[in-house]
Design a protein around this motif. Structure first.
Motif, PDB file in Angstrom:
ATOM      1  N   LEU A 185      37.938  25.442 -39.369  1.00 27.70           N
ATOM      2  CA  LEU A 185      37.525  25.574 -40.760  1.00 27.70           C
ATOM      3  C   LEU A 185      36.658  24.393 -41.161  1.00 27.70           C
ATOM      4  CD1 LEU A 185      40.829  26.640 -42.582  1.00 27.70           C
ATOM      5  CD2 LEU A 185      38.849  28.075 -42.117  1.00 27.70           C
ATOM      6  N   PRO A 186      35.760  24.591 -42.118  1.00 26.40           N
ATOM      7  CA  PRO A 186      35.028  23.447 -42.666  1.00 26.40           C
ATOM      8  C   PRO A 186      36.000  22.481 -43.361  1.00 26.40           C
ATOM      9  CG  PRO A 186      34.021  25.530 -43.311  1.00 26.40           C
ATOM     10  CD  PRO A 186      35.338  25.867 -42.710  1.00 26.40           C
ATOM     11  N   MET A 187      35.622  21.225 -43.406  1.00 26.22           N
ATOM     12  CA  MET A 187      36.463  20.219 -44.042  1.00 26.22           C
ATOM     13  C   MET A 187      35.674  19.477 -45.110  1.00 26.22           C
ATOM     14  SD  MET A 187      38.329  18.583 -40.680  1.00 26.22           S
ATOM     15  CE  MET A 187      39.652  17.779 -41.573  1.00 26.22           C
ATOM     16  N   ILE A 188      36.344  19.191 -46.218  1.00 27.76           N
ATOM     17  CA  ILE A 188      35.777  18.297 -47.220  1.00 27.76           C
ATOM     18  C   ILE A 188      36.183  16.886 -46.823  1.00 27.76           C
ATOM     19  CG2 ILE A 188      35.782  17.618 -49.642  1.00 27.76           C
ATOM     20  CD1 ILE A 188      36.486  20.496 -50.341  1.00 27.76           C
ATOM     21  N   CYS A 189      35.208  16.058 -46.524  1.00 21.56           N
ATOM     22  CA  CYS A 189      35.485  14.711 -46.022  1.00 21.56           C
ATOM     23  C   CYS A 189      34.698  13.687 -46.834  1.00 21.56           C
ATOM     24  CB  CYS A 189      35.085  14.576 -44.550  1.00 21.56           C
ATOM     25  SG  CYS A 189      35.766  15.846 -43.479  1.00 21.56           S
ATOM     26  N   ALA A 190      35.253  12.523 -46.951  1.00 19.50           N
ATOM     27  CA  ALA A 190      34.517  11.422 -47.568  1.00 19.50           C
ATOM     28  C   ALA A 190      33.333  11.047 -46.682  1.00 19.50           C
ATOM     29  CB  ALA A 190      35.433  10.229 -47.767  1.00 19.50           C
ATOM     30  N   GLU A 191      32.287  10.548 -47.280  1.00 17.66           N
ATOM     31  CA  GLU A 191      31.148  10.064 -46.513  1.00 17.66           C
ATOM     32  C   GLU A 191      31.517   8.772 -45.781  1.00 17.66           C
ATOM     33  OE1 GLU A 191      28.235  11.545 -46.073  1.00 17.66           O
ATOM     34  OE2 GLU A 191      28.966  13.237 -47.274  1.00 17.66           O
ATOM     35  N   PRO A 192      30.908   8.518 -44.603  1.00 18.12           N
ATOM     36  CA  PRO A 192      31.220   7.286 -43.879  1.00 18.12           C
ATOM     37  C   PRO A 192      31.155   6.038 -44.742  1.00 18.12           C
ATOM     38  CG  PRO A 192      29.865   8.713 -42.511  1.00 18.12           C
ATOM     39  CD  PRO A 192      29.954   9.372 -43.858  1.00 18.12           C
ATOM     40  N   ALA A 193      30.201   5.992 -45.669  1.00 17.94           N
ATOM     41  CA  ALA A 193      30.061   4.805 -46.516  1.00 17.94           C
ATOM     42  C   ALA A 193      31.299   4.565 -47.374  1.00 17.94           C
ATOM     43  CB  ALA A 193      28.831   4.940 -47.405  1.00 17.94           C
ATOM     44  N   GLU A 194      32.007   5.640 -47.727  1.00 18.08           N
ATOM     45  CA  GLU A 194      33.199   5.500 -48.553  1.00 18.08           C
ATOM     46  C   GLU A 194      34.358   4.861 -47.792  1.00 18.08           C
ATOM     47  OE1 GLU A 194      34.227   8.867 -51.108  1.00 18.08           O
ATOM     48  OE2 GLU A 194      32.372   9.829 -50.433  1.00 18.08           O
ATOM     49  N   PHE A 195      34.300   4.889 -46.456  1.00 23.10           N
ATOM     50  CA  PHE A 195      35.354   4.289 -45.643  1.00 23.10           C
ATOM     51  C   PHE A 195      35.064   2.825 -45.300  1.00 23.10           C
ATOM     52  CE2 PHE A 195      35.826   8.865 -44.443  1.00 23.10           C
ATOM     53  CZ  PHE A 195      37.139   9.039 -44.873  1.00 23.10           C
ATOM     54  N   GLU A 196      33.846   2.395 -45.538  1.00 23.21           N
ATOM     55  CA  GLU A 196      33.466   1.045 -45.123  1.00 23.21           C
ATOM     56  C   GLU A 196      34.321  -0.029 -45.781  1.00 23.21           C
ATOM     57  OE1 GLU A 196      29.290   0.519 -45.645  1.00 23.21           O
ATOM     58  OE2 GLU A 196      28.752   2.198 -44.340  1.00 23.21           O
ATOM     59  N   LYS A 197      34.823   0.240 -46.973  1.00 23.12           N
ATOM     60  CA  LYS A 197      35.630  -0.760 -47.680  1.00 23.12           C
ATOM     61  C   LYS A 197      36.949  -1.055 -46.971  1.00 23.12           C
ATOM     62  CE  LYS A 197      37.701   2.700 -50.771  1.00 23.12           C
ATOM     63  NZ  LYS A 197      37.820   3.157 -52.175  1.00 23.12           N
ATOM     64  N   TYR A 198      37.337  -0.176 -46.034  1.00 22.19           N
ATOM     65  CA  TYR A 198      38.591  -0.388 -45.313  1.00 22.19           C
ATOM     66  C   TYR A 198      38.418  -1.290 -44.089  1.00 22.19           C
ATOM     67  CZ  TYR A 198      40.176   3.484 -48.221  1.00 22.19           C
ATOM     68  OH  TYR A 198      40.496   4.289 -49.297  1.00 22.19           O
ATOM     69  N   ILE A 201      48.155   4.351 -48.961  1.00 11.06           N
ATOM     70  CA  ILE A 201      48.094   5.599 -48.191  1.00 11.06           C
ATOM     71  C   ILE A 201      47.932   6.788 -49.124  1.00 11.06           C
ATOM     72  CG2 ILE A 201      49.409   7.148 -46.680  1.00 11.06           C
ATOM     73  CD1 ILE A 201      50.531   4.682 -45.298  1.00 11.06           C
ATOM     74  N   GLN A 202      48.621   6.764 -50.235  1.00 13.98           N
ATOM     75  CA  GLN A 202      48.544   7.879 -51.187  1.00 13.98           C
ATOM     76  C   GLN A 202      47.145   8.040 -51.769  1.00 13.98           C
ATOM     77  OE1 GLN A 202      51.743   6.619 -53.772  1.00 13.98           O
ATOM     78  NE2 GLN A 202      53.202   8.036 -52.836  1.00 13.98           N
ATOM     79  N   SER A 203      46.426   6.943 -51.898  1.00 13.11           N
ATOM     80  CA  SER A 203      45.086   7.019 -52.493  1.00 13.11           C
ATOM     81  C   SER A 203      43.979   7.152 -51.450  1.00 13.11           C
ATOM     82  CB  SER A 203      44.823   5.770 -53.343  1.00 13.11           C
ATOM     83  OG  SER A 203      44.851   4.592 -52.543  1.00 13.11           O
ATOM     84  N   TYR A 204      44.334   7.214 -50.169  1.00 13.27           N
ATOM     85  CA  TYR A 204      43.338   7.293 -49.094  1.00 13.27           C
ATOM     86  C   TYR A 204      42.672   8.674 -49.098  1.00 13.27           C
ATOM     87  CZ  TYR A 204      41.284   6.753 -44.429  1.00 13.27           C
ATOM     88  OH  TYR A 204      40.410   6.661 -43.374  1.00 13.27           O
ATOM     89  N   PRO A 205      41.371   8.757 -48.836  1.00 14.24           N
ATOM     90  CA  PRO A 205      40.663  10.054 -48.858  1.00 14.24           C
ATOM     91  C   PRO A 205      40.834  10.853 -47.564  1.00 14.24           C
ATOM     92  CG  PRO A 205      39.096   8.297 -48.432  1.00 14.24           C
ATOM     93  CD  PRO A 205      40.422   7.614 -48.693  1.00 14.24           C
ATOM     94  N   PHE A 206      41.987  11.480 -47.414  1.00 16.38           N
ATOM     95  CA  PHE A 206      42.226  12.347 -46.256  1.00 16.38           C
ATOM     96  C   PHE A 206      41.299  13.560 -46.314  1.00 16.38           C
ATOM     97  CE2 PHE A 206      46.193  10.025 -46.555  1.00 16.38           C
ATOM     98  CZ  PHE A 206      46.570   9.832 -45.236  1.00 16.38           C
ATOM     99  N   PRO A 207      40.891  14.077 -45.155  1.00 15.35           N
ATOM    100  CA  PRO A 207      40.075  15.302 -45.163  1.00 15.35           C
ATOM    101  C   PRO A 207      40.887  16.493 -45.655  1.00 15.35           C
ATOM    102  CG  PRO A 207      40.703  14.731 -42.928  1.00 15.35           C
ATOM    103  CD  PRO A 207      41.140  13.580 -43.797  1.00 15.35           C
ATOM    104  N   VAL A 208      40.204  17.467 -46.216  1.00 12.63           N
ATOM    105  CA  VAL A 208      40.850  18.670 -46.734  1.00 12.63           C
ATOM    106  C   VAL A 208      40.125  19.885 -46.156  1.00 12.63           C
ATOM    107  CG1 VAL A 208      41.418  20.014 -48.784  1.00 12.63           C
ATOM    108  CG2 VAL A 208      41.500  17.504 -48.868  1.00 12.63           C
ATOM    109  N   PHE A 209      40.873  20.798 -45.545  1.00 15.57           N
ATOM    110  CA  PHE A 209      40.260  22.024 -45.046  1.00 15.57           C
ATOM    111  C   PHE A 209      39.943  22.951 -46.212  1.00 15.57           C
ATOM    112  CE2 PHE A 209      42.149  20.960 -40.877  1.00 15.57           C
ATOM    113  CZ  PHE A 209      41.022  21.163 -40.095  1.00 15.57           C
ATOM    114  N   THR A 210      38.813  23.609 -46.126  1.00 12.29           N
ATOM    115  CA  THR A 210      38.424  24.574 -47.153  1.00 12.29           C
ATOM    116  C   THR A 210      38.525  25.979 -46.577  1.00 12.29           C
ATOM    117  OG1 THR A 210      36.092  24.525 -46.489  1.00 12.29           O
ATOM    118  CG2 THR A 210      36.803  22.902 -48.116  1.00 12.29           C
ATOM    119  N   PRO A 211      38.754  26.980 -47.412  1.00 15.75           N
ATOM    120  CA  PRO A 211      38.960  28.347 -46.894  1.00 15.75           C
ATOM    121  C   PRO A 211      37.678  29.102 -46.568  1.00 15.75           C
ATOM    122  CG  PRO A 211      39.208  28.310 -49.284  1.00 15.75           C
ATOM    123  CD  PRO A 211      39.000  26.872 -48.850  1.00 15.75           C
TER     124      PRO A 211
END
Length: 354
Positions: free
Chosen positions: A54-67, A112-122
């Motif tokens: 399935l396609p996934m809604i994911c944060a852009e790589p730049a959004e992870f750089e802060k980690y 962890i609760q605020s981390y942008p985990f990927p989400v599958f879309t239907p």
């Protein structure tokens, strides 16, 4: 038998007409293999077809750089859809990277609760179902994949040592992380089951070369219930779904736990770590297998005759009822001779035509 009927019969230990082949190669070996095929007539027994994820809604790589204190991209690497950094390894071991863990320095549940985990879309569900139905109309078996779905994906994010410490200290961060990762896997599993695939392949490496990676107690407390939840989600929708579970290494002590969680086929039964004859004698009446041809031994260092003998030996152990998809246990690396790949393919074809 159609190829689908043959595939299902092997998995369910109901007898079979031919042995399909399955193997993956590194790019350099793939190039040599394709050159061989241009020069020789080679029949390859058909294995299962595959449907996409399935396609996934994911944060852009730049959004992870802060980690990261040091951005993996600046070192020539990448950041994947989960936010895990990968810096390149050698060309020979192209699939191995220096991994960077975005949650490595987390010290609170809230992070962890605020981390942008990927989400599958239907949106891709109709496509999965259409692909499956098209393959079935051709008499082909269909397999879906979940990748490294639970333990490995969790430690990719947190770091293995950190996650072990979290689990052993019963830190709520471990529970939150493993549950969030499981949620993503369950969404994909349910979609594949609704699409009507015949089998789902996924797993996590929970074994090392000579021992299991963690105690049975730790596995049973933290990972087994989540694996069972994942498998139950698929079989609640499609009860006859075949679950193929992967773990490299020695997993002998964990096999009963994997079976209780609901797996149907164990991959890869790595011969450098486990003895297939022994494992089959203990579990072969209720569990099927995929693999058994060593990529640390026979495939790179044996002769074509050694490969043929190992294929025949292990299929003899499984017997006429099936229950073994004989195959190399991992990716075939540059040191594997093309002749040994050809020997494996021919041995599968020759075994049932004797």
């Amino acid at each position: 038998m159609t190829s689908r009927e043959n595939y299902l019969a092997i998995a369910r230990r109901q007898g079979y007409e031919y042995m399909p082949v399955h193997f993956n190669m590194c790019p350099s070996l793939q190039e040599r293999f394709e050159q061989y095929r241009k020069e020789h007539d080679l029949f390859i027994p058909e294995g299962p077809s595959h449907v996409g994820s399935l396609p996934m809604i994911c944060a852009e790589p730049a959004e992870f750089e802060k980690y990261y204190e040091d951005n993996p991209i600046k070192a020539g690497g990448t950041i994947d859809k989960w936010g895990v950094g990968h810096e390149p390894g050698s060309k020979a071991a192209f699939h191995m990277t220096y991994m960077r863990h975005p949650m490595e320095n987390f010290d609170s549940l809230e992070q962890i609760q605020s981390y942008p985990f990927p989400v599958f879309t239907p949106e891709g569900a109709d496509r999965q179902k259409a692909q499956t139905e098209a393959f079935h109309a051709q008499g082909k078996a269909v397999q879906g994949g979940l990748g490294c779905s639970l333990w490995e994906q969790a430690w990719y994010l947190r770091g293995m040592e950190n996650l072990f410490c979290d689990m052993m200290s019963e830190d709520p961060m471990a529970e939150e992380l493993l549950d969030r990762v499981t949620d993503v896997a369950v969404a994909q599993m349910e979609s594949l089951a609704r699409a009507g695939v015949d089998s789902v392949y996924f797993g996590d490496d929970i074994g090392m070369q000579h021992t299991i990676m963690m105690s049975e107690e730790l596995y049973s407390e933290w990972l087994k219930p989540r694996l069972k939840r994942l498998i139950d989600a698929g079989k609640a929708i499609k009860p006859d779904l075949i679950v193929i579970y992967h773990s490299c290494g020695h997993v002998n002590e964990l096999i009963p736990h994997l079976m209780e969680a609901g797996i149907d086929v164990l991959n890869p039964v790595q011969p450098e770590c486990m003895e297939f004859k022994q494992i089959h004698a203990e579990y072969g009446d209720v569990l099927s297998f995929h693999g058994t041809i060593g990529t640390q031994s026979t495939m790179p260092f044996g002769t074509p005759e050694d490969v043929r003998e190992m294929v025949f030996k292990n299929l003899d152990i499984a017997g006429k009822k099936g229950g073994l998809f004989v195959a190399p246990t991992h990716l075939l690396e540059p040191d594997v001779p093309v002749e040994n790949v050809v020997a494996y393919i021919k041995a599968c074809a020759e075994y049932t035509s004797r």
